[in-house]
Design an enzyme around this catalytic site. Sequence first.
Site, mmCIF file in Angstrom:
data_model
loop_
_atom_site.group_PDB
_atom_site.id
_atom_site.type_symbol
_atom_site.label_atom_id
_atom_site.label_comp_id
_atom_site.label_asym_id
_atom_site.label_seq_id
_atom_site.Cartn_x
_atom_site.Cartn_y
_atom_site.Cartn_z
ATOM 1 C CG HIS A 45 -1.908 -0.992 1.404
ATOM 2 N ND1 HIS A 45 -2.014 -1.815 2.487
ATOM 3 C CD2 HIS A 45 -2.944 -1.327 0.583
ATOM 4 C CE1 HIS A 45 -3.057 -2.612 2.342
ATOM 5 N NE2 HIS A 45 -3.634 -2.348 1.190
ATOM 6 C CE LYS A 64 -10.598 -7.337 1.446
ATOM 7 N NZ LYS A 64 -9.595 -6.338 1.051
ATOM 8 N NE ARG A 106 -2.860 -7.458 -4.682
ATOM 9 C CZ ARG A 106 -3.660 -7.805 -3.691
ATOM 10 N NH1 ARG A 106 -3.176 -8.000 -2.492
ATOM 11 N NH2 ARG A 106 -4.943 -7.971 -3.896
ATOM 12 C CB SER A 162 -4.225 -6.564 4.593
ATOM 13 O OG SER A 162 -3.873 -5.285 4.139
HETATM 14 O O1 PNS Z 1 -8.668 -2.670 0.128
HETATM 15 P P1 PNS Z 1 -9.941 -3.153 -0.506
HETATM 16 O O2 PNS Z 1 -10.746 -3.982 0.474
HETATM 17 O O3 PNS Z 1 -9.719 -3.849 -1.805
HETATM 18 O O4 PNS Z 1 -10.804 -1.831 -0.824
HETATM 19 C C1 PNS Z 1 -12.099 -1.925 -1.359
HETATM 20 C C2 PNS Z 1 -12.867 -0.623 -1.104
HETATM 21 C C3 PNS Z 1 -12.937 -0.365 0.399
HETATM 22 C C4 PNS Z 1 -12.151 0.524 -1.782
HETATM 23 C C5 PNS Z 1 -14.294 -0.800 -1.715
HETATM 24 O O5 PNS Z 1 -14.903 -1.897 -1.104
HETATM 25 C C6 PNS Z 1 -15.135 0.469 -1.538
HETATM 26 O O6 PNS Z 1 -14.973 1.405 -2.285
HETATM 27 N N1 PNS Z 1 -16.030 0.460 -0.513
HETATM 28 C C7 PNS Z 1 -16.942 1.545 -0.243
HETATM 29 C C8 PNS Z 1 -18.314 1.282 -0.870
HETATM 30 C C9 PNS Z 1 -18.249 1.581 -2.359
HETATM 31 O O7 PNS Z 1 -18.209 2.721 -2.780
HETATM 32 N N2 PNS Z 1 -18.140 0.509 -3.195
HETATM 33 C C10 PNS Z 1 -17.892 0.669 -4.628
HETATM 34 C C11 PNS Z 1 -19.155 0.685 -5.428
HETATM 35 S S1 PNS Z 1 -19.731 -0.952 -5.577
#
Ligand code: PNS
Length: 159
Positions: A18, A42, A91, A129
């Site tokens: 990150h 998660k 990645r 993570s």
């Molecule tokens: O580190 P991650 O878990 O891959 O991040 C994913 C994250 C948190 C960026 C994504 O789940 C997110 O944007 N969550 C907030 C809700 C949202 O806007 N979702 C996208 C539209 S479906």
Amino acid sequence: MGGIAVCPGSFDPITYGHLDIIKRAAKVFEQVYVVVLNNSSKNPLFNVEERIHLIKEVTKDLNNVKVDSFQGLLMDYAKSVNANAVIRGLRAVSDFEYEMQITSMNRVLNDEVETFFIMTNNQYSFLSSSIVKEVAKYSGDISELVPDIVEQALKDKFQ
Ligand code: PNS
């Protein structure tokens, strides 16, 4: 390039992977908001305050990086800070489908915010993570994967 970018994620906890993406985004964008959001698929180990604390500590030398959290949609957060870009790290091919799905959804929600992908440094292409938590849980060596403060926080959690 200028502009305001959002680096969203679960950051549970932040890893060197990150941090690599955040540092590279900070070189290109004028202002970068690292924002802890909820990923509904998660179940986090660290609460939002703990995650923010760790991110703040490891990004404190980056003058144009701010750390925040938000309960809700990424696109609503992006609008609230006037961001015109979202940065995600890629990645491997396995990331692609998921990233394409959320990027497409985000574009439907707000097509004024563009998503940019930064290829993760090869050194961190396997890193996540979840993998770090798995190794830490069984007292494996994670010193090459996360900053010292994160390593200590993981040790405290699994003690
Ligand atoms: O580190 P991650 O878990 O891959 O991040 C994913 C994250 C948190 C960026 C994504 O789940 C997110 O944007 N969550 C907030 C809700 C949202 O806007 N979702 C996208 C539209 S479906």
